[in-house]
Scaffold this motif. Sequence first.
Motif, PDB file in Angstrom:
ATOM      1  N   LEU A 190       0.786  -1.234  -0.104  1.00 31.09           N
ATOM      2  CA  LEU A 190       0.093   0.096   0.024  1.00 31.09           C
ATOM      3  C   LEU A 190       0.775   1.355  -0.312  1.00 31.09           C
ATOM      4  CD1 LEU A 190      -2.820   1.265  -0.039  1.00 31.09           C
ATOM      5  CD2 LEU A 190      -2.658   0.969   2.473  1.00 31.09           C
ATOM      6  N   ALA A 191       1.936   1.267   0.831  1.00 32.21           N
ATOM      7  CA  ALA A 191       2.714   2.543   0.798  1.00 32.21           C
ATOM      8  C   ALA A 191       3.639   2.942  -0.555  1.00 32.21           C
ATOM      9  CB  ALA A 191       3.705   2.422   2.059  1.00 32.21           C
ATOM     10  N   VAL A 192       3.946   1.607  -1.264  1.00 30.03           N
ATOM     11  CA  VAL A 192       4.639   1.700  -2.428  1.00 30.03           C
ATOM     12  C   VAL A 192       3.647   2.245  -3.473  1.00 30.03           C
ATOM     13  CG1 VAL A 192       5.660   0.666  -4.385  1.00 30.03           C
ATOM     14  CG2 VAL A 192       6.468   0.308  -2.282  1.00 30.03           C
ATOM     15  N   ALA A 193       2.259   1.924  -3.407  1.00 25.10           N
ATOM     16  CA  ALA A 193       1.461   2.336  -4.409  1.00 25.10           C
ATOM     17  C   ALA A 193       1.120   3.798  -4.364  1.00 25.10           C
ATOM     18  CB  ALA A 193       0.148   1.524  -4.375  1.00 25.10           C
ATOM     19  N   ALA A 194       0.924   4.168  -2.889  1.00 19.87           N
ATOM     20  CA  ALA A 194       0.694   5.507  -2.617  1.00 19.87           C
ATOM     21  C   ALA A 194       1.799   6.551  -3.049  1.00 19.87           C
ATOM     22  CB  ALA A 194       0.360   5.499  -1.128  1.00 19.87           C
ATOM     23  N   ARG A 195       3.094   5.900  -2.715  1.00 19.12           N
ATOM     24  CA  ARG A 195       4.218   6.915  -3.115  1.00 19.12           C
ATOM     25  C   ARG A 195       4.353   6.989  -4.510  1.00 19.12           C
ATOM     26  NH1 ARG A 195       9.963   6.976  -3.150  1.00 19.12           N
ATOM     27  NH2 ARG A 195      10.819   8.996  -2.298  1.00 19.12           N
ATOM     28  N   ALA A 196       3.919   6.029  -5.217  1.00 21.04           N
ATOM     29  CA  ALA A 196       3.857   5.963  -6.701  1.00 21.04           C
ATOM     30  C   ALA A 196       3.127   7.165  -7.276  1.00 21.04           C
ATOM     31  CB  ALA A 196       3.462   4.808  -7.368  1.00 21.04           C
ATOM     32  N   ALA A 197       1.764   7.121  -6.703  1.00 19.57           N
ATOM     33  CA  ALA A 197       0.807   8.516  -6.938  1.00 19.57           C
ATOM     34  C   ALA A 197       1.194   9.964  -6.280  1.00 19.57           C
ATOM     35  CB  ALA A 197      -0.578   7.978  -6.346  1.00 19.57           C
ATOM     36  N   SER A 198       2.002   9.607  -5.440  1.00 18.68           N
ATOM     37  CA  SER A 198       2.382  11.003  -4.885  1.00 18.68           C
ATOM     38  C   SER A 198       3.918  10.977  -4.482  1.00 18.68           C
ATOM     39  CB  SER A 198       1.648  11.324  -3.577  1.00 18.68           C
ATOM     40  OG  SER A 198       2.051  12.641  -3.150  1.00 18.68           O
ATOM     41  N   PRO A 199       4.926  11.023  -5.293  1.00 14.71           N
ATOM     42  CA  PRO A 199       6.471  10.862  -5.244  1.00 14.71           C
ATOM     43  C   PRO A 199       6.982  11.745  -4.176  1.00 14.71           C
ATOM     44  CG  PRO A 199       5.774  10.849  -7.559  1.00 14.71           C
ATOM     45  CD  PRO A 199       4.612  11.356  -6.857  1.00 14.71           C
ATOM     46  N   GLY A 200       6.291  12.829  -3.685  1.00 14.48           N
ATOM     47  CA  GLY A 200       6.812  13.753  -2.670  1.00 14.48           C
ATOM     48  C   GLY A 200       6.736  13.290  -1.399  1.00 14.48           C
ATOM     49  N   LEU A 201       5.931  12.165  -1.163  1.00  7.64           N
ATOM     50  CA  LEU A 201       5.730  11.591   0.149  1.00  7.64           C
ATOM     51  C   LEU A 201       7.049  10.993   0.548  1.00  7.64           C
ATOM     52  CD1 LEU A 201       2.381  10.198   0.021  1.00  7.64           C
ATOM     53  CD2 LEU A 201       2.914  12.031   1.326  1.00  7.64           C
ATOM     54  N   GLY A 202       7.519  11.214   1.799  1.00  5.44           N
ATOM     55  CA  GLY A 202       8.551  10.116   2.270  1.00  5.44           C
ATOM     56  C   GLY A 202       8.160   8.950   2.550  1.00  5.44           C
ATOM     57  N   HIS A 203       9.085   7.977   2.879  1.00  4.37           N
ATOM     58  CA  HIS A 203       8.749   6.603   3.062  1.00  4.37           C
ATOM     59  C   HIS A 203       9.672   5.940   4.154  1.00  4.37           C
ATOM     60  CE1 HIS A 203       7.957   2.094   1.732  1.00  4.37           C
ATOM     61  NE2 HIS A 203       7.457   2.261   2.793  1.00  4.37           N
ATOM     62  N   ALA A 204       9.292   5.307   5.167  1.00  7.92           N
ATOM     63  CA  ALA A 204      10.124   4.592   6.085  1.00  7.92           C
ATOM     64  C   ALA A 204       9.547   3.280   6.343  1.00  7.92           C
ATOM     65  CB  ALA A 204      10.162   5.453   7.585  1.00  7.92           C
ATOM     66  N   HIS A 205      10.523   2.473   5.710  1.00  2.25           N
ATOM     67  CA  HIS A 205       9.949   0.870   5.871  1.00  2.25           C
ATOM     68  C   HIS A 205      10.651   0.265   7.293  1.00  2.25           C
ATOM     69  CE1 HIS A 205       9.083  -2.975   4.960  1.00  2.25           C
ATOM     70  NE2 HIS A 205      10.273  -3.561   4.932  1.00  2.25           N
ATOM     71  N   LEU A 206       9.804  -0.122   8.220  1.00  5.41           N
ATOM     72  CA  LEU A 206      10.301  -0.594   9.241  1.00  5.41           C
ATOM     73  C   LEU A 206      10.198  -2.279   9.312  1.00  5.41           C
ATOM     74  CD1 LEU A 206       8.395   1.378  12.072  1.00  5.41           C
ATOM     75  CD2 LEU A 206      10.595   1.865  10.804  1.00  5.41           C
ATOM     76  N   VAL A 207      11.348  -2.837   9.781  1.00  2.00           N
ATOM     77  CA  VAL A 207      11.339  -4.185   9.932  1.00  2.00           C
ATOM     78  C   VAL A 207      11.448  -4.724  11.202  1.00  2.00           C
ATOM     79  CG1 VAL A 207      12.916  -6.338   9.393  1.00  2.00           C
ATOM     80  CG2 VAL A 207      12.728  -4.358   7.701  1.00  2.00           C
ATOM     81  N   TYR A 208      12.196  -4.083  12.176  1.00  4.16           N
ATOM     82  CA  TYR A 208      12.206  -4.705  13.438  1.00  4.16           C
ATOM     83  C   TYR A 208      11.301  -3.814  14.572  1.00  4.16           C
ATOM     84  CZ  TYR A 208      16.235  -7.575  12.419  1.00  4.16           C
ATOM     85  OH  TYR A 208      16.808  -8.634  11.804  1.00  4.16           O
ATOM     86  N   LEU A 209      10.318  -4.601  15.013  1.00  5.35           N
ATOM     87  CA  LEU A 209       9.472  -3.960  16.224  1.00  5.35           C
ATOM     88  C   LEU A 209       9.409  -3.984  17.618  1.00  5.35           C
ATOM     89  CD1 LEU A 209       6.123  -4.880  13.935  1.00  5.35           C
ATOM     90  CD2 LEU A 209       7.840  -2.976  13.577  1.00  5.35           C
ATOM     91  N   ASP A 210      10.813  -4.579  17.875  1.00  5.94           N
ATOM     92  CA  ASP A 210      11.160  -4.717  19.165  1.00  5.94           C
ATOM     93  C   ASP A 210      11.423  -3.251  19.832  1.00  5.94           C
ATOM     94  OD1 ASP A 210      14.090  -4.628  19.018  1.00  5.94           O
ATOM     95  OD2 ASP A 210      13.334  -5.767  17.564  1.00  5.94           O
ATOM     96  N   ASP A 211      11.563  -2.846  21.203  1.00  7.26           N
ATOM     97  CA  ASP A 211      11.930  -1.773  21.591  1.00  7.26           C
ATOM     98  C   ASP A 211      13.005  -0.994  21.145  1.00  7.26           C
ATOM     99  OD1 ASP A 211       9.530  -1.613  23.362  1.00  7.26           O
ATOM    100  OD2 ASP A 211      10.800  -2.603  25.149  1.00  7.26           O
ATOM    101  N   ALA A 212      14.053  -1.991  20.811  1.00  4.80           N
ATOM    102  CA  ALA A 212      15.384  -1.108  20.462  1.00  4.80           C
ATOM    103  C   ALA A 212      14.980  -0.699  19.057  1.00  4.80           C
ATOM    104  CB  ALA A 212      16.776  -2.299  20.497  1.00  4.80           C
ATOM    105  N   GLY A 213      14.432  -1.676  18.210  1.00  3.54           N
ATOM    106  CA  GLY A 213      14.171  -1.301  16.736  1.00  3.54           C
ATOM    107  C   GLY A 213      13.528  -0.238  16.532  1.00  3.54           C
ATOM    108  N   LEU A 214      12.189   0.016  17.444  1.00  4.20           N
ATOM    109  CA  LEU A 214      11.369   1.058  17.270  1.00  4.20           C
ATOM    110  C   LEU A 214      11.883   2.418  17.814  1.00  4.20           C
ATOM    111  CD1 LEU A 214       7.943  -0.390  18.086  1.00  4.20           C
ATOM    112  CD2 LEU A 214       8.767   0.162  15.736  1.00  4.20           C
ATOM    113  N   SER A 215      12.865   2.210  19.001  1.00  7.24           N
ATOM    114  CA  SER A 215      13.379   3.396  19.400  1.00  7.24           C
ATOM    115  C   SER A 215      14.518   3.955  18.510  1.00  7.24           C
ATOM    116  CB  SER A 215      14.003   2.984  20.633  1.00  7.24           C
ATOM    117  OG  SER A 215      13.148   2.776  21.595  1.00  7.24           O
TER     118      SER A 215
END
Length: 275
Positions: A190-215
């Motif tokens: 969904l994020a890739v499709a939205a950015r294709a429609a509006s290239p000015g948007l930034g995009h951060a892709h998260l992989v690690y959702l533990d405390d250290a990764g999210l912090s």
Amino acid sequence: MSLCARDAFRAELTAVAGRDGRVVCLETLPRDKDHPFAAAHPDRFFSLPNVGSVLTQMVTGLGAAGFRPFVVVTSGAEVRTTAPRSLWRDCLEAGATVVVPPENFPDGYDEVRRMSGVPLAVPCGEQETRAVVRQAARSARPHCLVLGERAGAGRGDGAESGAPLSSLALGDPEAACARLISVGEAGTRLAVAARAASPGLGHAHLVYLDDAGLSAAAVELARWPGTSVVTAAPRMLDPVLRELRSRMPGRAVLGVPAGAGRGDVAQVLAAAAGD
């Protein structure tokens, strides 16, 4: 065609085990005659479809003998003698890296976060899944990996394969008025499709959702002005929103659920615009 996350895990773990004789694979599924790990390393593969405390005992024993156990836990309907949540929690505590399906998320999410030093990864696409498996195999710590069975879309957006696995920022934070934060396969599509429609948007892709990764991700995300819009499957969206909001007080962090019949590009763009 890219492999789904579960098949990518099996293929990469098979390759890793060819280089490291300590790696052992245990699955709570009936034995699959086409399983690559079982074919390549039959003496280090165990199929345990009717599991109980024996699985945790095996993991404990294998760890004590110097092996590196990787355990694949299936969904509740397929594990009849022990609740999946208790099963993968006990295996993590015994020192195994554990693979759980997205259906088990966010059940037990807070428990994993409270396990000090246990990374929680939700990779997207074949290459990212393989990288996470390699990282888990190199680490002395058990990992919790959330892997589905759909073909992965990959991160898209021209992402470089060498980018950090904790988060991937795309676009110019000085120029972008908002950014998307994608989690998992559905959220990234969904994020890739939205950015294709509006290239000015930034995009951060998260992989690690533990405390250290999210912090670590929150420190990077704090550089971006304006609204953040998280795109993720419904079961992942609420806990990720909760944790990011707690780390970015005073910032607008919105969410759009992704997946069949869920949010679409128009909803993402409207949220990013503050409509």
